[in-house]
Design an enzyme around this catalytic site. Structure first.
Site, PDB file in Angstrom:
ATOM      1  N   ILE A  26       0.839  -1.212   0.000  1.00  0.00           N
ATOM      2  CA  ILE A  26       0.000   0.000   0.000  1.00  0.00           C
ATOM      3  C   ILE A  26       0.865   1.249   0.000  1.00  0.00           C
ATOM      4  O   ILE A  26       0.635   2.180  -0.777  1.00  0.00           O
ATOM      5  CB  ILE A  26      -0.953  -0.009   1.207  1.00  0.00           C
ATOM      6  CG1 ILE A  26      -1.918  -1.190   1.124  1.00  0.00           C
ATOM      7  CG2 ILE A  26      -1.734   1.300   1.275  1.00  0.00           C
ATOM      8  CD1 ILE A  26      -2.715  -1.437   2.393  1.00  0.00           C
ATOM      9  N   GLU A  50     -13.038   0.329  17.320  1.00  0.00           N
ATOM     10  CA  GLU A  50     -13.973   0.288  16.194  1.00  0.00           C
ATOM     11  C   GLU A  50     -15.092  -0.703  16.446  1.00  0.00           C
ATOM     12  O   GLU A  50     -14.827  -1.787  16.967  1.00  0.00           O
ATOM     13  CB  GLU A  50     -13.221  -0.072  14.903  1.00  0.00           C
ATOM     14  CG  GLU A  50     -12.196   0.977  14.488  1.00  0.00           C
ATOM     15  CD  GLU A  50     -11.520   0.649  13.167  1.00  0.00           C
ATOM     16  OE1 GLU A  50     -11.834  -0.416  12.587  1.00  0.00           O
ATOM     17  OE2 GLU A  50     -10.685   1.431  12.713  1.00  0.00           O
ATOM     18  N   THR A  90      -4.672   5.471   7.088  1.00  0.00           N
ATOM     19  CA  THR A  90      -5.517   4.412   6.517  1.00  0.00           C
ATOM     20  C   THR A  90      -5.012   3.047   6.987  1.00  0.00           C
ATOM     21  O   THR A  90      -5.372   2.022   6.407  1.00  0.00           O
ATOM     22  CB  THR A  90      -5.498   4.466   4.973  1.00  0.00           C
ATOM     23  OG1 THR A  90      -4.134   4.444   4.522  1.00  0.00           O
ATOM     24  CG2 THR A  90      -6.183   5.719   4.459  1.00  0.00           C
ATOM     25  N   ALA A  91      -4.187   3.044   8.034  1.00  0.00           N
ATOM     26  CA  ALA A  91      -3.601   1.799   8.538  1.00  0.00           C
ATOM     27  C   ALA A  91      -4.380   1.318   9.761  1.00  0.00           C
ATOM     28  O   ALA A  91      -5.467   0.753   9.614  1.00  0.00           O
ATOM     29  CB  ALA A  91      -2.116   2.021   8.859  1.00  0.00           C
ATOM     30  N   ARG A  92      -3.861   1.561  10.949  1.00  0.00           N
ATOM     31  CA  ARG A  92      -4.513   1.119  12.181  1.00  0.00           C
ATOM     32  C   ARG A  92      -4.616   2.278  13.166  1.00  0.00           C
ATOM     33  O   ARG A  92      -3.670   3.039  13.373  1.00  0.00           O
ATOM     34  CB  ARG A  92      -3.734  -0.039  12.827  1.00  0.00           C
ATOM     35  CG  ARG A  92      -3.854  -1.364  12.077  1.00  0.00           C
ATOM     36  CD  ARG A  92      -5.278  -1.893  12.128  1.00  0.00           C
ATOM     37  NE  ARG A  92      -5.447  -3.182  11.462  1.00  0.00           N
ATOM     38  CZ  ARG A  92      -5.834  -3.343  10.208  1.00  0.00           C
ATOM     39  NH1 ARG A  92      -6.072  -2.288   9.454  1.00  0.00           N
ATOM     40  NH2 ARG A  92      -5.983  -4.552   9.699  1.00  0.00           N
ATOM     41  N   ASP A 149      -9.106   7.014   8.667  1.00  0.00           N
ATOM     42  CA  ASP A 149      -9.985   5.909   8.264  1.00  0.00           C
ATOM     43  C   ASP A 149      -9.963   4.770   9.277  1.00  0.00           C
ATOM     44  O   ASP A 149     -10.641   3.770   9.082  1.00  0.00           O
ATOM     45  CB  ASP A 149      -9.568   5.390   6.877  1.00  0.00           C
ATOM     46  CG  ASP A 149     -10.547   4.389   6.304  1.00  0.00           C
ATOM     47  OD1 ASP A 149     -11.761   4.671   6.313  1.00  0.00           O
ATOM     48  OD2 ASP A 149     -10.109   3.308   5.852  1.00  0.00           O
ATOM     49  N   ASP A 197      10.812   2.771   6.648  1.00  0.00           N
ATOM     50  CA  ASP A 197      10.413   1.380   6.826  1.00  0.00           C
ATOM     51  C   ASP A 197      11.677   0.530   6.916  1.00  0.00           C
ATOM     52  O   ASP A 197      12.304   0.234   5.898  1.00  0.00           O
ATOM     53  CB  ASP A 197       9.540   0.900   5.666  1.00  0.00           C
ATOM     54  CG  ASP A 197       8.932  -0.476   5.921  1.00  0.00           C
ATOM     55  OD1 ASP A 197       9.523  -1.254   6.709  1.00  0.00           O
ATOM     56  OD2 ASP A 197       7.876  -0.769   5.339  1.00  0.00           O
ATOM     57  N   HIS A 214     -13.324   3.212   8.369  1.00  0.00           N
ATOM     58  CA  HIS A 214     -12.408   2.120   8.019  1.00  0.00           C
ATOM     59  C   HIS A 214     -12.869   1.430   6.730  1.00  0.00           C
ATOM     60  O   HIS A 214     -12.994   0.202   6.654  1.00  0.00           O
ATOM     61  CB  HIS A 214     -12.297   1.106   9.153  1.00  0.00           C
ATOM     62  CG  HIS A 214     -10.981   0.379   9.126  1.00  0.00           C
ATOM     63  ND1 HIS A 214     -10.392  -0.132  10.253  1.00  0.00           N
ATOM     64  CD2 HIS A 214     -10.136   0.083   8.111  1.00  0.00           C
ATOM     65  CE1 HIS A 214      -9.249  -0.718   9.950  1.00  0.00           C
ATOM     66  NE2 HIS A 214      -9.074  -0.588   8.639  1.00  0.00           N
ATOM     67  N   ILE A 215     -13.049   2.248   5.734  1.00  0.00           N
ATOM     68  CA  ILE A 215     -13.645   1.775   4.482  1.00  0.00           C
ATOM     69  C   ILE A 215     -12.660   1.835   3.312  1.00  0.00           C
ATOM     70  O   ILE A 215     -13.015   1.541   2.167  1.00  0.00           O
ATOM     71  CB  ILE A 215     -14.909   2.628   4.170  1.00  0.00           C
ATOM     72  CG1 ILE A 215     -15.897   1.873   3.288  1.00  0.00           C
ATOM     73  CG2 ILE A 215     -14.529   3.991   3.580  1.00  0.00           C
ATOM     74  CD1 ILE A 215     -17.259   2.522   3.228  1.00  0.00           C
ATOM     75  N   GLY A 216     -11.398   2.201   3.612  1.00  0.00           N
ATOM     76  CA  GLY A 216     -10.412   2.363   2.552  1.00  0.00           C
ATOM     77  C   GLY A 216     -10.262   1.151   1.652  1.00  0.00           C
ATOM     78  O   GLY A 216     -10.110   1.272   0.438  1.00  0.00           O
TER      79      GLY A 216
END
Length: 307
Positions: free
Chosen positions: A154, A260, A229-231, A255, A173, A279-281
């Site tokens: 991603i 949740e 858009t991760a956690r 997101d 990373d 959380h719809i990504g």
């Protein structure tokens, strides 16, 4: 003779995935399965494999399903699986790596541009009859620096998009391989100090929980945009709210959240500097098929290795 069971912690699975699992009986846990529901189904059906769509998988669930051999995530994040317990019990844990990469990267782009261009605010103002052209300016992303935390499927997909937008792309990373030439690999401190936008694309681990905290924001460029858009657990939500109030963070596009579904009311609710999505990504028609097929293939491959 009855077929061995694959339990799906959701209400459905893509038809292509169902066909891959033709030698198994598929049991569905429903649209919003609670932990007690999944536990009861594990006890009742003793599945050989579990495809995790919603919720999590605990050690207790593993213990009531002695035949369980593989847990396959319908997506890329496995933080909701007790992986230590799985390892202790000889249960394989797999993820559909890259299956939703395009969908999530596009969603990160949508959140980033919505933040920079004040899309939500201007939409509401224009619908209300206002015309703010003479009094409002948005941000231009071309030439700005984006810092990506996580350069997996991603993160690298989003990096390519940002490079095409003429953004300078920094990436942090320590585990990434084959980093493309348009990404400058840096340490986390450089991400904080140099980025106009910071976007999260890494898994949640005990080591990086609440990585974006008060100390992190204190080292960031003033006015930085935060995209997640991760956690949700990667961000200290109270610290983010404080950073937005102080102007250290100008906007956030989120997101995912620490808990949740989001608790109601939530400290983010009503804040015009925070754009929220549920959380719809990774939830697109294409990703739904790709993730289901990936999860099903992982089940079959693991069980083939075992047998």
């Amino acid at each position: 003779m009855t077929k061995p069971v694959i339990l799906v912690t959701g209400a459905d699975l893509a038809q292509a995935a169902i066909e891959i699992l033709g030698n198994y009986e598929i049991i569905y846990a429903g649209k919003a399965p609670q932990e007690s529901d999944v536990l009861a189904l594990c006890r009742q059906h003793n599945p050989l494999g579990i495809i995790l769509r919603y919720g999590g998988i605990t050690a207790e669930m593993m213990d009531v399903a002695p035949n369980l051999r593989v847990i396959s995530k319908h997506g890329s994040g496995t933080d909701s699986i007790d992986k230590s317990a799985a390892t202790e019990r000889g249960i394989a844990v797999r993820a559909a790596i890259g299956a939703n990469a395009a969908a999530v990267a596009e969603h990160a782009l949508a959140l980033m541009t919505a933040c920079a261009k004040s899309i939500v605010h201007l939409n509401e103002r224009t619908h209300a009859g206002h015309w703010d052209k003479a009094t409002f300016k948005t941000q231009e992303l071309s030439g700005r620096t984006i810092g990506l935390v996580g350069l997996g499927a991603i993160g690298q997909r989003f990096a390519k998009i940002c490079d095409a937008m003429n953004m300078k792309v920094l990436g942090f990373d320590p585990y990434a391989k084959n980093i493309p030439s348009y990404v400058t690999s840096v340490d986390l401190e450089s991400i904080q100090e140099k980025s106009d936008v910071i976007s999260l694309h890494c898994p949640l681990t005990p080591e990086n929980s609440q990585m974006l905290n008060k100390d992190f924001f204190a080292k960031c460029k003033r006015g930085v945009i935060i995209i997640n858009t991760a956690r949700g657990g990667l961000i200290d939500e109270s610290a983010l709210l404080e950073a937005i109030a102080s102007g250290t963070v100008s906007m956030a596009g989120l997101d995912s959240f620490a808990v949740e579904p989001m608790k109601t009311p939530h400290i983010f609710h009503g804040n015009q500097n925070i754009i929220l999505t549920p959380h719809i990504g990774g939830v697109t028609n294409d990703a739904y098929i790709n993730m289901g097929v990936g999860a099903a293939k992982n089940i079959v491959a693991c069980l083939s290795e075992i047998h």
